[in-house]
Design a protein around this motif. Structure first.
Motif, mmCIF file in Angstrom:
data_model
loop_
_atom_site.group_PDB
_atom_site.id
_atom_site.type_symbol
_atom_site.label_atom_id
_atom_site.label_comp_id
_atom_site.label_asym_id
_atom_site.label_seq_id
_atom_site.Cartn_x
_atom_site.Cartn_y
_atom_site.Cartn_z
ATOM 1 N N LYS A 1 -13.806 -6.636 7.962
ATOM 2 C CA LYS A 1 -12.840 -6.975 6.922
ATOM 3 C C LYS A 1 -13.442 -8.032 6.006
ATOM 4 O O LYS A 1 -14.066 -8.983 6.470
ATOM 5 C CB LYS A 1 -11.554 -7.513 7.554
ATOM 6 C CG LYS A 1 -10.489 -7.908 6.540
ATOM 7 C CD LYS A 1 -9.230 -8.396 7.223
ATOM 8 C CE LYS A 1 -8.162 -8.772 6.194
ATOM 9 N NZ LYS A 1 -6.896 -9.214 6.832
ATOM 10 N N ASP B 1 -12.482 -10.864 3.848
ATOM 11 C CA ASP B 1 -11.410 -11.772 3.433
ATOM 12 C C ASP B 1 -11.953 -13.088 2.886
ATOM 13 O O ASP B 1 -11.223 -14.071 2.775
ATOM 14 C CB ASP B 1 -10.450 -12.037 4.589
ATOM 15 C CG ASP B 1 -11.163 -12.506 5.850
ATOM 16 O OD1 ASP B 1 -12.384 -12.772 5.774
ATOM 17 O OD2 ASP B 1 -10.510 -12.591 6.906
ATOM 18 N N LYS C 1 0.839 -1.195 0.000
ATOM 19 C CA LYS C 1 0.000 0.000 0.000
ATOM 20 C C LYS C 1 0.873 1.243 0.000
ATOM 21 O O LYS C 1 1.777 1.380 0.831
ATOM 22 C CB LYS C 1 -0.920 -0.004 1.223
ATOM 23 C CG LYS C 1 -1.948 1.108 1.241
ATOM 24 C CD LYS C 1 -2.906 0.906 2.400
ATOM 25 C CE LYS C 1 -3.966 1.984 2.438
ATOM 26 N NZ LYS C 1 -4.910 1.789 3.567
ATOM 27 N N HIS D 1 -15.837 -3.207 -0.912
ATOM 28 C CA HIS D 1 -15.359 -4.423 -1.570
ATOM 29 C C HIS D 1 -16.129 -4.689 -2.867
ATOM 30 O O HIS D 1 -15.634 -5.398 -3.751
ATOM 31 C CB HIS D 1 -15.491 -5.623 -0.628
ATOM 32 C CG HIS D 1 -14.721 -6.816 -1.079
ATOM 33 N ND1 HIS D 1 -13.356 -6.938 -0.934
ATOM 34 C CD2 HIS D 1 -15.122 -7.949 -1.716
ATOM 35 C CE1 HIS D 1 -12.949 -8.077 -1.445
ATOM 36 N NE2 HIS D 1 -13.997 -8.723 -1.927
ATOM 37 N N THR E 1 -10.284 -6.594 1.667
ATOM 38 C CA THR E 1 -10.618 -5.211 1.999
ATOM 39 C C THR E 1 -10.638 -5.071 3.511
ATOM 40 O O THR E 1 -11.326 -5.829 4.199
ATOM 41 C CB THR E 1 -11.986 -4.813 1.424
ATOM 42 O OG1 THR E 1 -11.982 -5.052 0.014
ATOM 43 C CG2 THR E 1 -12.276 -3.344 1.672
ATOM 44 N N ASP E 2 -9.874 -4.100 4.025
ATOM 45 C CA ASP E 2 -9.761 -3.917 5.464
ATOM 46 C C ASP E 2 -11.059 -3.403 6.076
ATOM 47 O O ASP E 2 -11.880 -2.757 5.408
ATOM 48 C CB ASP E 2 -8.638 -2.940 5.791
ATOM 49 C CG ASP E 2 -7.262 -3.522 5.489
ATOM 50 O OD1 ASP E 2 -7.147 -4.765 5.459
ATOM 51 O OD2 ASP E 2 -6.322 -2.737 5.266
ATOM 52 N N SER E 3 -11.209 -3.682 7.364
ATOM 53 C CA SER E 3 -12.341 -3.169 8.126
ATOM 54 C C SER E 3 -12.227 -1.642 8.271
ATOM 55 O O SER E 3 -11.119 -1.082 8.214
ATOM 56 C CB SER E 3 -12.367 -3.824 9.507
ATOM 57 O OG SER E 3 -13.348 -3.231 10.330
ATOM 58 N N TYR E 4 -13.348 -1.004 8.452
ATOM 59 C CA TYR E 4 -13.343 0.445 8.700
ATOM 60 C C TYR E 4 -14.590 0.830 9.486
ATOM 61 O O TYR E 4 -15.547 0.061 9.587
ATOM 62 C CB TYR E 4 -13.259 1.243 7.400
ATOM 63 C CG TYR E 4 -14.417 1.053 6.447
ATOM 64 C CD1 TYR E 4 -15.588 1.801 6.565
ATOM 65 C CD2 TYR E 4 -14.343 0.127 5.413
ATOM 66 C CE1 TYR E 4 -16.647 1.639 5.689
ATOM 67 C CE2 TYR E 4 -15.393 -0.052 4.532
ATOM 68 C CZ TYR E 4 -16.550 0.708 4.678
ATOM 69 O OH TYR E 4 -17.600 0.530 3.815
#
Length: 718
Positions: free
Chosen positions: A636, A638, A224, A695, A657-660
């Motif tokens: 997230k 995954d 990233k 995502h 895709t990461d959690s937010y």
């Protein structure tokens, strides 16, 4: 009477401010104008929601997908600020129908995720979402659901009483956005008229410093890179304008005939693609040119006819005739970037654009009969004709004429506390390429493959609602439906640089066959309201785009990843929960959660499935003040689609895709007088300044959502 349906009021949904009432009472009735049966909110089998009033103003964005992205079961296939199509229960594209005041929005948004929906959210009075299969009413393949953007372009007698004008102004800090919208409705004796116009524009939007691009390394790991600046390049909306004029005449006895004309134009950037590069050879700069940012220029003209005839003959309640004629076109081009010497002489030029065009006509008739033996019936027919073409460097699909002729029937009866609904639909779909030889031979196609395709689809549905007492209901539906392959799924062949993909169709695709089961438990009245829906959608011969793997590596064609349309059985299972509890003194607590799982028969996950979400909110509303706050946690994602295995045995798959967390809040103040009402709105979005990525977005690794922003709006109604 106007052919309508009443649906579950959004007051039951999270984040909808409702003045608390110490006495248990029915929720306010909200009309969903998209279906032909006149049902109360407690009689609708299919889960539905409506955005209107203050809630719509709070959620309103430049794209339809972003406007709906925080609603239960709905996400967005975001491609920057201007582009975002709704994804419902994990399904998007052609499996979600987008309507404009009940008639299909004939654009090119289902062809590719970088194509905008040609529906202006700034002119909408309300937006209706029907979740789950809606193929009986809306045609071939609406497995995911239907979104209807209502702007009352053809006004009716029951839409307004007298004349009213609404003016809305707004600014947004995250993109220096500006918005101006006006809406006027009036009547004079039997004449009714409608006008709405809107204009908006914005600069590149701000993103958090850590929200740069995510790159996949050769070993499968991801790297990233932080954003170089505080704004996302090429995410601006240069111009976005819309104008609609409509009128109708009352024929007496509730009948009317009306006509509307509308025009939409928009120019914007597609972020995440196209950068100038500098090459050097033998110590000297090499003269070259590189494709720059991708830009889109869109225009749509549309004519709508709406006629309602009450009591057209004995035993008939009403006949509704609707006609929409659309002329849609958008061009995609890349700005050419030259070296400094070339720029001094020629400046920036545009690469030859690709022009996508859709000339479409949609005719719809609905006949509501008087109940017979306790059973009400609706018969309908729909004829849709489209001439789609793509001309230019990215002409992935040959010019094609498509037709869809459909017949449908709906029936309803009630026995004690149970309501039973039945429905059936038959579609005849055909695709006729004008120049089969225009499809590239490198995809393995011949003129014999790219020829006339015809499909006959049928859909059946059974639904029931049982009243349990004390405001509780149990609802369920069983739907069997088919979808014919779309033109782009059959015939695509070529480089699609905006999505950084090389798309390959499959002329041998068969119809999809879906079997959907949907169960809901809901409480529609009282201080506490709730709705829980669980569903399973099994789709045989599910059509999806899969990355092509050759010799243990992802296949690159013209330096782009190759994707081919394939078929395999898929099963989507999910649940949606929404709750609201009215406290004393005008306070309300809300909660929402949704989840969807999608797998192919071979055990692989479907690509771009939305992540699990849970949200809590609080609302306040008094005579003059209202406020809200909502916090959403997105898990997230995954559970990743697999493309195959590399030569070393490692799995080739999409990136996680990461959690937010997503926090928003706002406050409104209303000033009312006998002649006018004014409202001032101040709200903040992404207040935690999180790196937000959907995502469900095709470009999530390259395009982050906007960072922290503050919006200020003024609405005047007189």
């Amino acid at each position: 009477m106007r052919i309508r349906m009443l649906a579950l009021a959004v007051a039951a949904a999270p984040f909808t401010p409702v003045m608390a009432d110490n006495n248990a009472s029915e929720l306010d009735t909200v009309r969903v104008t998209a279906t032909p049966t006149n049902q109360s909110q407690a009689e609708l089998v299919q889960p539905a929601l409506v955005l209107s009033g203050e809630q719509l103003d709070r959620q309103r964005a430049d794209s339809l997908g972003e406007t709906l992205a925080q609603q239960p079961g709905v996400s967005s296939s975001s491609f920057g600020a201007a582009v975002g199509r709704p994804v419902i229960r994990g399904l998007g594209g052609a499996r979600v129908k987008v309507l404009q005041s009940g008639m299909e929005a004939m654009d090119a948004s289902s062809v590719s995720p970088d194509h905008a929906v040609a529906v202006h959210t700034h002119g909408a009075r309300q937006i209706e979402v029907l979740r789950g299969p809606a193929t009986l009413l809306y045609g071939n393949g609406a497995f995911g659901g239907v979104v209807n953007v209502v702007d009352d372009r053809v006004p009716h007698a029951d839409d307004h009483d007298g004349s009213e004008t609404q003016l809305r102004l707004g600014v947004n800090s995250v993109n220096d956005g500006r918005e101006l919208a006006i809406r006027h409705e009036g009547k004079q004796q039997r004449w009714h008229w409608h006008l709405d116009a809107a204009a908006s524009r914005s600069d590149d939007y701000r993103i958090p410093a850590e929200a740069g691009e995510i790159h996949r390394e050769a070993d499968g790991e991801t790297e990233k890179h932080d954003a170089e600046g505080k704004r996302l390049d090429n995410s601006d909306i240069e111009d976005n304008r819309q104008l609609t004029l409509g009128g109708s005449y009352e024929l007496g006895g509730g009948s009317h005939i009306g006509l509307a004309a509308s025009y939409l134009e928009s120019a914007f950037g597609l972020p995440g693609h196209g950068h100038a590069e500098e090459h050097e050879e033998a110590g000297a700069a090499e003269e070259h040119q590189e494709e720059g940012p991708a830009r889109v220029d869109l225009q749509q003209s549309r004519i709508d006819l709406d006629a309602l005839i009450m009591r057209p003959f004995t035993a008939a309640q009403s006949l509704n005739v609707q006609l929409a004629v659309t002329d849609y076109e958008h061009s995609e081009g890349h700005e050419e970037v030259h070296d400094e010497a070339q720029q001094a002489d020629a400046g920036h030029e545009e690469h030859a654009p690709t022009t996508f065009s859709n000339q479409a006509q949609d005719l719809r008739l609905e006949l509501v009969l008087e109940p017979w033996a306790g059973v009400s019936h609706v018969f309908g027919t729909q004829l849709t004709n489209k001439q789609f073409s793509a001309i230019g460097g990215e002409a992935l699909v040959p010019e094609t004429d498509s037709q869809d002729l459909a017949l449908f029937w709906l029936a309803e009866t009630q026995w004690r506390d149970t309501t039973l609904e039945l429905g059936a639909r038959l579609d005849a779909v055909s695709h006729d390429p004008d120049q089969p030889g225009s499809v590239a031979a490198e995809c393995g196609f011949s003129s014999r493959d790219v020829n006339h395709k015809a499909f006959t689809n049928h859909s059946l549905s059974l639904g029931l609602i049982h009243n349990l007492g004390h405001g509780w209901q149990l609802a369920g539906s069983l739907t069997s439906a088919q979808r014919a392959p779309a033109v782009e799924e059959l015939f695509s062949c070529g480089a699609h640089e905006s999505t950084l993909s090389y798309d390959i169709g499959n002329p041998e695709l068969k119809e999809e066959q879906a079997l959907n089961v949907d169960l809901s438990l809901r409480k529609n009245s009282g201080r506490f309201t709730t709705g829980l829906s669980v569903y399973q959608n099994q789709i045989d011969d599910f059509i999806y785009q899969n990355a092509v793997v050759e010799n243990g590596a992802l296949l690159q064609l013209e330096e782009l990843q190759a994707y081919q349309f394939q078929q395999q059985q898929a099963t989507l299972t999910g649940a949606e929960l929404q709750m609201a509890y009215d406290l004393a003194d005008y306070w309300q607590l809300t909660a929402m959660a949704d989840s969807v799982r999608g797998k192919l028969k071979n055990g692989d996950y479907l690509p771009r499935l939305p992540a699990d979400r849970v949200a809590l909110g609080v609302n306040f509303e008094s005579l003059n003040w209202s406020a809200f706050a909502q916090h959403m946690l997105v898990a997230k994602q995954d559970r990743l689609a697999s493309f195959g295995r590399a030569t070393d045995g490692s799995e080739l798959q999409e990136s996680a895709t990461d959690s937010y967390q997503q926090l928003s809040a706002g406050v409104s103040y209303r000033i009312s007088s006998a002649a006018a009402e004014y409202r001032i709105d101040l709200s903040g979005t992404n207040l935690l300044n999180q790196d937000i990525r959907y995502h469900s977005s095709f470009v999530k690794d390259r395009v982050a959502q906007p960072g922290r922003g503050v919006r200020l709006g003024l609405t005047a109604r007189f």
